[in-house]
Design an enzyme around this catalytic site. Structure first.
Site, PDB file in Angstrom:
ATOM      1  N   ASP A 100     -49.189  76.975   5.906  1.00 33.36           N
ATOM      2  CA  ASP A 100     -49.585  75.588   6.183  1.00 33.36           C
ATOM      3  C   ASP A 100     -48.531  74.928   7.069  1.00 33.36           C
ATOM      4  O   ASP A 100     -48.844  74.310   8.085  1.00 33.36           O
ATOM      5  CB  ASP A 100     -49.728  74.839   4.854  1.00 33.36           C
TER       6      ASP A 100
ATOM      7  N   ASP B 229     -48.660  74.127  11.480  1.00 31.60           N
ATOM      8  CA  ASP B 229     -48.512  72.801  12.118  1.00 31.60           C
ATOM      9  C   ASP B 229     -47.402  72.845  13.160  1.00 31.60           C
ATOM     10  O   ASP B 229     -47.516  72.280  14.245  1.00 31.60           O
ATOM     11  CB  ASP B 229     -48.162  71.714  11.079  1.00 31.60           C
TER      12      ASP B 229
ATOM     13  N   LYS C  58     -39.752  84.098   1.480  1.00 28.91           N
ATOM     14  CA  LYS C  58     -38.433  83.678   1.009  1.00 28.91           C
ATOM     15  C   LYS C  58     -37.986  84.675  -0.058  1.00 28.91           C
ATOM     16  O   LYS C  58     -37.741  84.320  -1.214  1.00 28.91           O
ATOM     17  CB  LYS C  58     -38.499  82.243   0.455  1.00 28.91           C
TER      18      LYS C  58
ATOM     19  N   ASP D 115     -37.788  80.293   6.668  1.00 30.41           N
ATOM     20  CA  ASP D 115     -37.023  79.222   7.325  1.00 30.41           C
ATOM     21  C   ASP D 115     -36.540  79.678   8.704  1.00 30.41           C
ATOM     22  O   ASP D 115     -36.603  78.931   9.688  1.00 30.41           O
ATOM     23  CB  ASP D 115     -35.855  78.732   6.442  1.00 30.41           C
TER      24      ASP D 115
ATOM     25  N   TYR E 150     -50.877  76.561  -4.028  1.00 32.19           N
ATOM     26  CA  TYR E 150     -52.075  75.712  -3.967  1.00 32.19           C
ATOM     27  C   TYR E 150     -52.948  75.867  -5.202  1.00 32.19           C
ATOM     28  O   TYR E 150     -53.704  74.965  -5.546  1.00 32.19           O
ATOM     29  CB  TYR E 150     -52.905  76.060  -2.725  1.00 32.19           C
TER      30      TYR E 150
END
Ligand code: IPM
Ligand code: MN
Length: 367
Positions: A246, A250, A190, A222, A140
């Site tokens: 983020d 969701d 990751k 993942d 970001y």
């Protein structure tokens, strides 16, 4: 206690859910003998339309003078990929300005809403976790970031950059939170692909060594996305970097039935006049231009965000508990906004589909 709260409602339904929450806060203030000084500021597309900037100086000043910020949502009706001024810059600017590095997104499955999720009740029942998202670094904010080239040779770059201090302070927060809960931390990265992932893993292990009483695991981001819907109950605290947080939050919101249910608290190291953490509180949902102005937006995520504000920025535990219990009760009593209306069969005789105003009144009546 005197509470100075800066209201930054933003765009579209941000205005509706913040207005609803102000009513709940006023009711709490009367009931518990507090005074609230509300200030307000423009953010997002609304601010761009009136001042040319997503986060005008006047808004920043209002936020600086407050003990805490209640934020609605920002986002225009369309994504303008060409513009250098974007509504989202408001929230990113606030996070960075106040160094609000720790974003708490509690995900709790309400028994009353278990039928509104697209997932099976037996998978969901008992889910209660916090996604702890790093909020002021990573892709970001990393440099370089930008676009180059003309049509035919266009390029773009984003940079994921982390310092060990940024990782460590988030992980400390994760372990501290876990100590007050189920004593489990999972860190999603990751590390198999990204250098930043390997840094996260290394530093997370170092911090974990200081908390032998808390169970720690690494999980690939993942795989974490998969485990979240396969067996969400296993998680207590999921700590992760900005972008993964983020996305995972969701996804996790859907465990609770709707984005309209999930609150968040963004905290840093700074304290307010009362010696508690200065913070920004916002629902995790967006500005929802499609349903704006119709009076149907679900205010519960913002009301729950204000409850987090009571707890974290003012130390008002009773007030926070009362607000959360009132939300619990409205759901038990069958009140639903459109986003959490039950789908499919079953007995819905108890269900009342209501708009923002009736939902807010129902919460206030149960405080
Ligand atoms: C969120 C939002 C923001 C983010 C947007 C509006 C910039 O999606 O708070 O999760 O990506 O962080
Ligand atoms: Mn998001």
């Amino acid at each position: 206690m005197n509470l100075k709260i800066a209201l930054l409602p933003g765009d579209f339904i941000g205005n509706e859910v913040v207005a609803a929450t102000v009513e709940v806060l006023n009711a709490i203030a009367i009931q518990y003998g507090h005074t609230i000084d509300f200030s307000s500021g423009l953010v997002g597309q609304t601010a761009i339309d009136q001042t040319g900037e997503a986060l005008p100086e006047a808004t920043l000043n209002a936020a600086k003078a407050a003990d805490a910020i209640l934020f609605g949502a920002v986002g225009g009706a369309t994504q303008d990929t060409k513009s250098t001024v974007r509504p989202e810059q408001a929230i990113l600017g606030l996070r960075k300005t106040f160094d609000l590095f720790a974003n708490l997104r509690p995900v709790k499955v309400y028994e009353a809403l278990i039928e509104s999720s697209t997932l099976k009740p037996e998978i969901l029942r008992g889910t209660d976790m916090i996604i702890l998202r790093e909020l002021t670094s990573g892709a970001y904010f990393g440099k370089p970031q930008g676009r180059d080239g003309a049509a035919g040779s266009r390029t773009a770059v984003d940079t994921t950059f982390y310092t060990e201090q940024e990782v460590a302070r988030l992980m400390v927060m994760a372990f501290e939170l876990a100590r007050g809960r189920k004593k489990k931390v999972a860190q999603a990265d990751k590390a198999n692909v990204m250098a930043t992932g390997r840094l996260w893993r290394e530093v997370a292990h170092e911090v974990a060594a200081e908390y032998p009483d808390v169970a720690y695991e690494d999980v690939l981001a993942d795989a974490c996305a998969m485990h979240l819907i396969r067996n969400p109950r296993q998680y207590d605290i999921i700590a992760t970097e900005n972008l993964f947080g983020d996305i995972l939050s969701d996804e996790a919101a859907m465990l609770a039935g709707s984005m309209g249910m999930l609150p968040s608290a963004s905290l840093g190291q700074n304290t307010n006049r009362h010696g508690f953490r200065f913070g920004l509180y916002e629902p995790i949902h967006g500005s929802a231009p499609d349903i704006a102005g119709k009076g149907v937006a679900n205010p519960l995520a913002t009301i729950l965000s204000a409850a987090l504000m009571m707890r974290w920025s003012f130390g008002l535990t009773q007030e926070a508990d009362a607000m959360e219990a009132a939300v619990d009760k409205v759901l038990m009593d069958g009140y639903r906004c459109g986003d959490i209306a039950p789908k499919g069969g079953g007995d819905h005789s108890n269900i009342k589909i209501v708009g923002t105003k009736e939902m807010t009144e129902a919460v206030i009546a149960r405080l």
